[in-house]
Structure formats: C-alpha cells, structure tokens
Write an enzyme that holds these catalytic residues in place. Structure first.
Site, short mmCIF file in Angstrom:
data_model
loop_
_atom_site.label_atom_id
_atom_site.label_comp_id
_atom_site.label_asym_id
_atom_site.label_seq_id
_atom_site.Cartn_x
_atom_site.Cartn_y
_atom_site.Cartn_z
N THR A 41 -19.25 -14.53 17.25
CA THR A 41 -18.27 -15.02 16.31
C THR A 41 -16.87 -15.76 17.07
OG1 THR A 41 -17.41 -12.88 16.09
CG2 THR A 41 -18.61 -13.70 14.23
N PHE A 46 -11.91 -13.46 7.72
CA PHE A 46 -12.60 -12.17 8.08
C PHE A 46 -12.75 -11.37 7.24
CE2 PHE A 46 -9.64 -14.01 11.48
CZ PHE A 46 -10.41 -13.61 12.69
N CYS A 93 -13.17 -7.32 8.75
CA CYS A 93 -13.21 -7.42 9.96
C CYS A 93 -12.16 -6.50 10.70
CB CYS A 93 -12.98 -8.83 10.71
SG CYS A 93 -13.40 -8.90 12.39
MN1 MNH Z 1 -15.72 -9.30 12.78
C1 MNH Z 1 -16.75 -7.34 10.07
C2 MNH Z 1 -15.61 -12.12 10.92
C3 MNH Z 1 -14.62 -11.05 15.38
C4 MNH Z 1 -15.93 -6.48 14.82
N1 MNH Z 1 -15.87 -9.66 10.78
C5 MNH Z 1 -16.48 -9.04 9.83
C6 MNH Z 1 -16.52 -9.79 8.42
C7 MNH Z 1 -16.13 -10.64 8.78
C8 MNH Z 1 -16.12 -10.91 10.05
C9 MNH Z 1 -16.18 -11.94 7.77
C10 MNH Z 1 -16.73 -8.95 7.15
C11 MNH Z 1 -18.21 -9.06 6.86
C12 MNH Z 1 -18.75 -8.72 5.69
O1 MNH Z 1 -17.84 -8.44 4.56
O2 MNH Z 1 -19.90 -8.48 5.39
N2 MNH Z 1 -15.38 -11.17 13.18
C13 MNH Z 1 -15.36 -12.29 12.04
C14 MNH Z 1 -14.94 -13.59 12.65
C15 MNH Z 1 -14.46 -13.20 14.17
C16 MNH Z 1 -14.87 -11.78 14.20
C17 MNH Z 1 -14.62 -14.86 12.05
C18 MNH Z 1 -13.89 -13.95 15.27
C19 MNH Z 1 -13.29 -15.05 15.15
N3 MNH Z 1 -15.43 -9.02 14.80
C20 MNH Z 1 -14.77 -9.81 15.72
C21 MNH Z 1 -14.79 -8.95 16.96
C22 MNH Z 1 -15.31 -7.65 16.71
C23 MNH Z 1 -15.60 -7.53 15.54
C24 MNH Z 1 -14.24 -9.59 18.18
C25 MNH Z 1 -15.22 -6.33 17.55
C26 MNH Z 1 -14.62 -6.52 18.92
N4 MNH Z 1 -16.31 -7.53 12.59
C27 MNH Z 1 -16.57 -6.46 13.29
C28 MNH Z 1 -16.78 -5.03 12.63
C29 MNH Z 1 -16.96 -5.47 11.20
C30 MNH Z 1 -16.58 -7.01 11.30
C31 MNH Z 1 -17.26 -3.97 13.63
C32 MNH Z 1 -17.42 -4.57 10.44
C33 MNH Z 1 -16.04 -3.79 9.80
C34 MNH Z 1 -16.45 -2.66 8.70
O3 MNH Z 1 -17.26 -3.05 7.60
O4 MNH Z 1 -15.83 -1.78 8.74
#
Ligand code: MNH
Length: 467
Positions: free
Chosen positions: A281, A407, A414
């Site tokens: 991402t 996010f 996120c």
């Molecule tokens: Mn990320 C959940 C987008 C970077 C770790 N992330 C989500 C969701 C979105 C998302 C949208 C929710 C999904 C859902 O509702 O089903 N994340 C992004 C985007 C970026 C991003 C657009 C970068 C830009 N994410 C990151 C990074 C990490 C990360 C960097 C870790 C280092 N994300 C997660 C985790 C979750 C999540 C872990 C799940 C959180 C949970 O459900 O508790």
C-alpha cells in the site's frame, strides 16, 4: 392516539439501481469483471449512482459511494468490518492476524492492545533513523542509474519492504543489493497472486486444473512460515526487549486484559500481516505520487521550496518530516485519487433501513467504493485533477466528514496510518531533494489491481540536482 408498527426489514424488498438487462437466475453476470474490480465498481457508480447492486447468480453485491449513506455505514454502532472474499481468502496465509481477524476473535482485541502503542506518531521517532537509511539506499540505487529509465513501482516496493522488515522485525531483505528478489518475497508474491486468482474458484477446480499451482502455493506458504519462525527463534536466542521494534513488543508485552502474551502462531500471523499490509500500500502511494510530481513540475518545485526551507542540516530530522505540510498534502491528494486499498467491506449489525429507504437484514454487507467516493461531486471542480491544496486545513474543515476514508473507519481502521505518512513523506522529500524527475512523454497512467493498486508500467528518468 395511533401507533404505527414499523414495517419489518426484508432484504427481498430492497430495490436498488442495477445494470440493465438483468437475467433470471444469472442476474447481472454479463456485467461481472474479475480483474480491475475496484475500477469497475467506480465505473458502475458513475453510471448507476451512489448506491447500486450487481446480482451474480443470486448473490447480491451492493456498492456504496454516497457520503450521506456512509454516515451510517461507517458508524461502528450500526455496521462493522466485514471480511469480503478477497480478505477472507487471505486468512489461509495471515490467519488471525490483525487485518484478517474476525471482529469477535479474542486475538484481535489482544493484538490491537499490544501493538497500538507501536503505531502512535510518537513511536515513529524510534523508527525514523531506520526509515532514513532505507530512503538513502533508494537514492543511492537511483543515483547509479541517472539518465536511465527506472521501474518506479518495483523500486518503491523495495524501499517499503526494507522499511517494514527492519523497523518491524530487524530483518533486512537486501532488496537493493541482490539481483533476484528475496525467496521469501517471491513466495509471498506467488501466494498472493494465487489467492487473488483462486478467490472465485471452486476446490474441485483447484485440485484438478490448478493442481500444480496449488501444490506450489502450499510449498510457498510453508516456506514463508518456516522463514518467519526462524526470525522469531533468532530473536529469542538474541534476547528480546532491546530492539524497540514490533517483534520485541509481541514477545515481551502482555495484553493488559488477559495478562498473557500473544501466542506463537499469532505472532507469525502478525509478521505476515505487517509484511503484506505494510508494504504494498505505501509503495503504491509513493509510486503514484512520483507520477503526479513528474507531470506537474510546478507542484514538485513548490514541494522543493518547502523541503529546502525545513530540511536545513545534512540529514532530515524526525520533527522536520511532520513540518512538511505541502508534501503531506501531496500524499493526501495521491491517496484521494488512488486509495491504494481501493475499498472496504461493512456488514449490518442488525436489521436496518439504510438512509431511511433501503432495508438490509442483519449480516448483509456492502462494498464501499473509495475510488468513487473520492471523486464525488462534493469535492467540487474537476475531481480528476491533481490539486494538493484540496487538503488545506480550512478546506478539510469545510468538507463533508465522510468524503475521504483512505484508511478505512472505526475500530478496524488502519493501524499503520502514521507509519505510512511518515515513511512516504520521508521518501518523497528525499527523492525530490536529490533528483529532478522526467516523465516518459508516452506514458499514460494505467492502474493495475491486485488486491492493492499500482501505476502499471510507470517509469521515470531521474537526474541528480546540483545544490
Ligand atoms: Mn493499512 C487496515 C489502508 C498502510 C497495517 N489499512 C487497513 C484498512 C485500510 C488500510 C483501508 C482497513 C481495511 C478494512 O476495513 O477491511 N494501509 C492502508 C493504506 C496504507 C496502509 C492506504 C498506506 C498508504 N497498513 C499500512 C501500514 C501498515 C498497515 C504501513 C503496517 C505497518 N492496515 C494495517 C493493519 C490493518 C490495516 C494491521 C488491520 C487493522 C485492524 O483491523 O485492526
């Protein structure tokens, strides 16, 4: 006094716009797109509106991009995260890791409590020097290729993978020194591709037509697991507690509610989750941003003026990254046009009449089409144009609160948001300070969808700046 009994909620009575020529039994199957499904969801919304459905063999998929309906859908009291098909299939790899855990799984609350402190803005201070080293490796890599075309998405993937590997678990993938991708990376990529392809397949087809791929998939998953177990065992031998990274925390910090540590298998699932969720991402955002900066030199110049003003020493300091307000607006505007996680699923917690009109029974679900929400007419002007000043504070305050959700929402939003902003701003500032960006005049932005979005085939030429 008259009382009216509320009408019962019946899914059958839900009437939504849908593609024309709906067939009996087959439904809208002619309109099914298995690749580019998020962009297809966006085009559908542009034709059929802020809520519409496709019916595939009787299975109904509702697509929502209307910000007023999202006031309800994004509210954790009324709706909650749903593991849609592509996410549910990831469970074969990431199990009960944070991203793929069910809301009710005790390991979600436990891991969230243990890990959330590692993702605050303040915690980023501890990762800053490591992130900076990774950005410097990218710069060195590109400096050696001045004047050549560089494969931007491939290289931003490398930098983001190094960042999460090193800040998360003290593991270096050596992305910039090896010629072939790291075996764990190839195996993970093959595993994700397999999952993406087989998502709508049938077990019978998988163990006949795709027998070989299925065997390869099992071997890939086993190899990745073994490698991660090695990393965990190595840390245990070394002694956990001194590294200040995610792995240390998982090995040493007990969940305040239960007083217990995360179990071994769960830790492995979290590592896999962070490797996958934490790199594709962010890397995609860096690549899209570099594309827009290369075709809008005036925006790149304005960012450089800010960078020169704030980044005064040899190396950029932790506090300086947060002061790059214009760079941050570039990141936000990139995530508006290309939210690299292009949507999310929500399910109704109880029978409900969405927007006072559309009956949804408990556990029915919708897909939120971020690509279209982020192009909604409430954004004003030409929503396709790249304009970071849409994120000036006064304009953000004046906007509908549900118009921007890259996010996700609620308690399952996120966890890596601050982490992503810090690493992306740091990498963009480092690249802009060091290089002029030259676009390929023949390049037209095409977006590739796996589970995340990438600018397909984007290449740039970089020339070192004299300062
Ligand atoms: Mn990320 C959940 C987008 C970077 C770790 N992330 C989500 C969701 C979105 C998302 C949208 C929710 C999904 C859902 O509702 O089903 N994340 C992004 C985007 C970026 C991003 C657009 C970068 C830009 N994410 C990151 C990074 C990490 C990360 C960097 C870790 C280092 N994300 C997660 C985790 C979750 C999540 C872990 C799940 C959180 C949970 O459900 O508790």
């Amino acid at each position: 006094m008259t009382t009216t009994t509320p009408r019962p909620i019946r899914a059958r009575e839900r009437k939504l716009p849908h593609p024309p020529y709906r067939l009996p039994v087959l439904g809208d199957v002619w309109d099914l797109h298995v690749t580019d499904s998020s962009q297809w969801g966006m085009r559908g919304a542009q034709k059929y509106g802020g809520i519409y459905e496709r019916n595939i063999f009787g299975a109904r998929v509702t697509y929502v991009s209307d910000p007023d309906l999202l006031r309800e859908i994004n509210d954790d009291e009324l709706w909650s995260k749903f593991l849609g098909v592509p996410i549910r299939d990831l469970r074969s790899v990431a199990g009960d890791g944070l991203f793929t855990a069910h809301n009710s799984e005790p390991n979600w609350a436990k891991a969230h409590a243990v890990l959330a402190p590692s993702f605050t803005a303040a915690a980023m201070r501890g990762y800053h020097a490591t992130m900076r080293r990774c950005a410097d490796e990218l710069i060195e890599h590109w400096a050696g290729r001045a004047g050549e075309w560089v494969d931007v998405p491939a290289d931003t993937n490398k930098v983001a993978l190094e960042v999460i590997g090193r800040t998360g678990f003290g593991y270096e993938f050596e992305s910039f020194t090896r010629t072939d991708p790291h075996p764990v990376v190839s195996a993970m990529l093959r595993a994700l591709t397999y999952i993406n392809r087989s998502a709508y397949s049938h077990p019978l087809i998988e163990c006949t037509v795709f027998r070989q791929q299925r065997a390869q998939h099992r071997a890939d998953v086993a190899m990745v697991n073994a490698k991660i177990d090695e990393v965990i065992a190595h840390r245990r031998r070394e002694g956990a507690g001194e590294h200040g990274d995610l792995l240390d925390r998982m090995l040493t910090v007990a969940d305040p509610d239960t007083g217990t540590l995360l179990d071994e298998k769960n830790i492995r699932n979290q590592i896999l989750t962070f490797l996958a969720a934490g790199h594709e991402t962010s890397a995609g955002v860096m690549a899209f941003a570099l594309h827009y900066l290369s075709v809008h030199p005036e925006i790149a110049e304005r960012a450089r003026r800010e960078i020169t003003e704030i980044w005064t020493g040899e190396e950029i300091e932790f506090e300086q990254v947060a002061k790059l307000r214009y760079v941050r607006r570039i990141v936000d505007e990139t995530l508006r046009l290309w939210p690299t996680a292009p949507g999310y699923f929500r399910k109704a917690r109880a029978n409900t009449l969405l927007g006072g009109r559309y009956p949804f029974e408990k556990n029915e679900w919708v897909f939120v089409v971020l690509l279209q929400l982020h192009r909604h007419e409430l954004w004003g002007g030409d929503p396709e144009s790249f304009d970071p000043d849409r994120f000036l504070p006064e304009r953000v305050r004046a906007r509908h609160p549900e118009l921007y959700r890259p996010f996700g929402v609620g308690m399952r939003a996120c966890i890596g948001r601050q982490f992503a902003y810090h690493e992306i701003a740091l990498v963009l500032a480092t690249v802009l300070r060091k290089f002029d960006l030259h676009a390929d005049p023949n390049y037209e932005l095409k977006v590739k969808e796996t589970i995340t979005l990438k600018p397909n085939g984007l290449r740039l030429r970089l020339s070192p700046r004299r300062d």
